[in-house]
Every structure is written in structure tokens, then in C-alpha cells.
Design an enzyme around this catalytic site. Structure first.
Site, PDB file in Angstrom:
ATOM      1  N   ARG A 135      -2.489   8.824   2.460  1.00  0.00           N
ATOM      2  CA  ARG A 135      -2.673   9.626   3.774  1.00  0.00           C
ATOM      3  C   ARG A 135      -1.613   9.880   4.839  1.00  0.00           C
ATOM      4  O   ARG A 135      -1.924  10.290   5.811  1.00  0.00           O
ATOM      5  CB  ARG A 135      -3.791   9.287   4.465  1.00  0.00           C
ATOM      6  CG  ARG A 135      -5.046   9.093   3.254  1.00  0.00           C
ATOM      7  CD  ARG A 135      -5.991   8.273   3.784  1.00  0.00           C
ATOM      8  NE  ARG A 135      -6.087   7.000   3.667  1.00  0.00           N
ATOM      9  CZ  ARG A 135      -7.626   6.301   4.383  1.00  0.00           C
ATOM     10  NH1 ARG A 135      -8.202   6.678   5.153  1.00  0.00           N
ATOM     11  NH2 ARG A 135      -6.987   5.055   4.603  1.00  0.00           N
ATOM     12  N   GLY A 144       0.648  -1.208   0.012  1.00  0.00           N
ATOM     13  CA  GLY A 144      -0.328   0.062   0.105  1.00  0.00           C
ATOM     14  C   GLY A 144       0.781   1.135  -0.251  1.00  0.00           C
ATOM     15  O   GLY A 144       1.870   1.811   0.218  1.00  0.00           O
TER      16      GLY A 144
END
Ligand code: UD1
Ligand code: CA
Length: 443
Positions: free
Chosen positions: A15, A11
């Protein structure tokens, strides 16, 4: 049966808004991925494969230092695709495998162990937990208590959305069967992703069921943002404090003490309020760390007292019954049994014997701008206040240095070394000075 783990860590973690890959951010001074690897090892896993993204060089480097293998998932096509990409790395592996995520620092060995144990009921097992969050896939159980299906929240109908049993993302299976099923995954869903959660469907087609192990929601938190990282840190600190109290460590205000994942505090160590531990600290039983100390890479032996307001840096070893007082910094130095440095001192690259006294303001001048040099202080030596010890230098056993001295040459055992200009006294000078000043100002 031998055990392997596949840890998904490809991933982006956008964020986090960080140049550091998400799983490399630290919780209690250990990268998140390190916590997951430790949990896997704790569950008896021998082989670990970490799935990384092409730009995950930092993750691969860390995994290697932890003895884990890595693979690169070229494109992020979903959790099922990520798990399947570990197949070549485990081609020769014949045991059972657990799939889990690299961003869950709170997940414990016990939970991974439970996923393996649940395989007593069916060939495949998943871990579920209770939550109402819309972030998780829903676990739909059949009448037999085995899994019927997992539905992603966004793909679920109203009835399925009401189910509060959620998918943790942890799946255990016989490795050969798992990779066979994972190779069959398709991406016919709203996200056009290969879902790990579809693996049980292919197991079912093979006549194999999927058991459900239920774990604590507190362990399942994934870290996606700085705010979640702070929450994970807080939860980990609570866990570490509770473990310390449980072994018999005394803490007046545990909520104000910050521990590292590897902090070792023995029973009857006493820790005051607002103490911060960096990595690599060992505090023996019967030692006391008073409030507002910062310690890293240090050992404090039995009966020693450190602080308040002291700093122990890597390589500091504080001997039995020694005292390190306020505003004293110790780096790469051994302080012998019963020795005292009670106020305002810097001991760097020094060896202090037993029963020595280091006066207030003593500084070891260990650095010449290029190299570090050692200072040796013998047993029972008395270092006067404000002594500068210009290293390399030795102060012999039982020797004294006069307050304010700059010691550049070795001091013989039992000698006094004073380096100070002679004190002059001019009788009446101060009184005359004041009288002159007052007269000038007309007072
Ligand atoms: C997944 C589960 C969901 C579960 C939730 C728990 C699926 C389809 N859904 O959803 O049921 O409740 O986790 O948190 O499995 N990853 C890769 N490569 C990829 C995609 C993901 O390595 O191609 C890694 C990510 O780095 C991450 C993990 O897999 O660590 C989970 O991926 P994510 O996309 O967050 O899955 P969710 O949609 O949250
Ligand atoms: Ca997620």
C-alpha cells in the site's frame, strides 16, 4: 536477565506504492525500522533479530549497520510463523525476548520495558491499548486480570467485537518457552495464517498465564500507506518539538519547525519560525537560528546568529558569536569566532579565521569540475563585496580584497589585493548622449 527482540518486518507494504520496503521509509530522517531498533535498545535489548522477506535486501543491509541480525521468512504465513522463523538465530539465547513489529515508529522503549515488567505477574506478557478500530485483534481478559484469549476482529463474535481493548502485537516471554510454544502454532483460522496471538493458548496448556500491559494508543500506529507515513511524521515532530521545549529551547512557532530524530538543540538555543533541520545538527545554547533556515550536518556555537534564509550544509561549523546572514550558504567550512558573512555569499571548503568580514556576494570558487579545493581566510581579513576567491587560495591575516576582485593568487597578511580594470571617466558624456537621443526621437 539478558534481553532480545524479534522485529517482524517481512510485510510487503504494497500500500506504500513504493520500490522502497515499507520499514525503510523515513520518519524524522530515520527509517521506521531504525525507530523500532532504537526503542528496543532503549529497553535494554542486547540482541535483535529482524525478520525480513526474501526481497528485503535493503532492510537486511540497514539492520546490519544498526548491529541487528536478520533472518529471511521464505513465505509470509502469518505473524506467528514470522516470529518462529527467528528461532534458529536465537538458538543459543537464554534470556527473555520481546516480539514486536517493524512498522511502528512511534512505539517507545518505555512500552517495551512495560512488556518485560509485566512478566512479574505471569510468564508471558502482551501489550494492549484502547481503540475501537476494526483493524485490531481484541484482548479478552479473565477475572484474574490475566489474558483469556486474543481474537482477531474478523474471527470475533459480536460480544468480542464490542471489547475496546486491542492487541498491539508486542509479546514478551522467556525465549526458550516462547519458541517452544511458537513451534506448536497451527493455521486453523479464516486467514489460514499462523497467528502470533495463539501463543498464549499454548502457554496456558503449559500452566503459564499471560499478563496484559496497557499502553497509549498514540504509540501503536502502524505505517501502511503514504498517508499514514505523513501522520506518523506529524506525531513524531510533535514529540521532538515537545522534547526540545522541555530542555529549554526557545521556539516562537514550534509547529513550523521540523526536526530530525538526532537534532541536538541545547537549552537557550533560540529557533525562529519555519526552520528545517536535516540529520546531524547541533545548536549550542545562546545561538539563534532565525526564520527560514535549512540546516544539515552542521554545528552552530554559542552566541552565533544564523539567518534568516541561510543554508548550512554538512561540515559547516559556525563559531561563537559569528553571523551568517540571509542567502548565505556554508558547506564543509569553519567560520571562526566573531566572523561575519551577512549577505548573499557561498562559503564552500573554506576555513575562515576569527573576526573576519566576508562581504556581500563573496563566492569561494571551490570546484573546477573535477576536484574541490580549499580557501583559507585569515583572522581579521576583510573580503570586499563580490570577491571571487578561486581555490586553492589563501588570504592572509588582516588582509583586504577589493570589491569585485577575482582572487587567484594568495594575498599576503596585511596587504590589499585588487583585481579590477582601471576606472575611466569621460566628463559630460551622459548629458550629451541623452541630448542626442531626444533629438533623434523629436522630443
Ligand atoms: C496483527 C495481530 C492483531 C493486532 C495487530 C496490531 C495477529 C494474528 N494479529 O494483525 O491482533 O491487533 O497486528 O497491529 O498477529 N509479518 C511478517 N510476516 C508474516 C506476517 C506478518 O513479518 O508472515 C509482519 C508484517 O510485516 C507486519 C506485522 O508482522 O509488520 C503485522 O502483520 P499484519 O499482517 O499487519 O497483522 P494484522 O493482521 O494487522
Ligand atoms: Ca497490521
Amino acid at each position: 536477565m539478558t534481553r532480545a527482540a524479534v522485529i517482524l518486518a517481512a510485510g510487503m507494504g504494497t500500500r506504500m506504492k513504493s520500490a522502497t520496503p515499507k520499514v525503510m521509509h523515513k520518519v524524522a530522517h530515520l527509517p521506521i525500522l531504525g525507530h523500532v531498533i532504537a526503542a528496543a535498545r532503549g529497553a535494554g535489548v542486547e540482541r535483535i533479530v529482524v525478520v525480513t522477506s526474501p526481497d528485503g535486501a535493503m532492510v537486511r543491509e540497514f539492520a546490519a549497520t544498526e548491529g541487528a541480525d536478520t533472518v529471511v521468512q521464505d513465505r509470509q504465513l502469518g505473524t506467528g510463523h514470522a516470529a518462529a522463523s527467528a528461532a534458529p538465530a536465537l538458538a543459543d539465547f537464554d534470556g527473555e525476548v520481546v516480539i514486536c513489529y517493524g512498522d511502528m515508529p512511534l512505539m517507545t522503549a518505555k512500552t517495551l520495558e512495560a512488556s518485560f515488567a509485566a512478566r512479574a505477574k505471569a510468564s508471558l506478557a502482551i501489550v494492549a491499548f484502547h481503540s475501537n478500530s476494526t483493524a485490531y485483534g481484541r484482548v479478552i481478559a479473565g477475572k484474574d486480570g490475566l489474558l483469556d484469549r486474543i481474537v482477531e476482529y474478523r474471527d470475533a463474535n459480536d460480544d468480542e467485537r464490542k471489547v475496546d481493548l486491542c492487541n498491539a502485537g508486542i509479546m514478551a516471554a522467556d525465549a526458550k518457552s516462547f519458541f517452544r510454544w511458537a513451534a506448536k502454532l497451527e493455521n486453523d483460522n479464516t486467514q489460514k495464517e499462523y497467528y502470533l496471538t495463539d501463543v498464549p493458548k499454548f502457554a496456558k496448556a503449559d500452566g503459564q498465564g499471560c499478563a496484559i500491559a496497557v499502553a497509549d494508543e498514540g504509540e501503536m500506529m502502524g505505517v501502511n500507506s503514504r498517508a499514514e507515513l505523513a501522520l506518523a511524521e506529524a506525531a513524531m515532530q510533535m514529540r521532538l518539538r515537545a522534547a526540545a521545549l522541555n530542555v529549554g529551547v526557545g521556539m516562537l512557532a514550534p509547529d513550523t519547525v521540523f526536526l530530525s530524530h538526532d537534532t541536538v538543540l541545547e537549552a537557550d538555543a533560540q529557533i525562529g519560525p519555519y526552520v528545517v533541520f536535516g540529520p546531524g545538527v547541533l545548536v549550542r545554547g545562546g545561538a539563534e537560528i532565525k526564520s527560514h533556515c535549512v540546516l544539515e550536518g552542521a554545528e552552530v556555537k554559542a552566541g552565533a546568529i544564523v539567518g534568516p534564509h541561510a543554508r548550512l550544509r554538512p561540515g559547516a561549523v559556525i563559531g561563537e558569536g559569528a553571523h551568517i546572514g540571509n542567502f548565505v550558504e556554508v558547506k564543509n567550512s569553519k567560520v571562526g569566532k566573531g566572523s561575519k558573512a551577512n549577505h548573499l555569499a557561498y562559503l564552500g571548503d573554506a576555513t575562515v579565521g576569527e573576526g573576519a568580514n566576508i562581504g556581500a556576494g563573496t563566492i569561494t570558487c571551490n570546484y573546477d569540475g573535477f576536484d574541490k579545493h580549499r580557501t583559507e581566510i585569515g583572522d581579521g581579513a576583510f573580503i570586499g563585496s563580490n570577491t571571487s576567491l578561486v581555490a586553492p587560495v589563501k588570504v592572509g591575516e588582516g588582509a583586504n580584497t577589493g570589491a569585485g576582485s577575482v582572487i587567484t593568487k594568495d594575498v599576503a597578511a596585511g596587504a590589499l589585493s585588487v583585481e579590477r580594470s582601471e576606472q575611466r571617466e569621460i566628463a559630460g558624456w551622459a548629458a550629451k548622449f541623452r541630448a542626442r537621443k531626444k533629438a533623434a526621437k523629436g522630443k
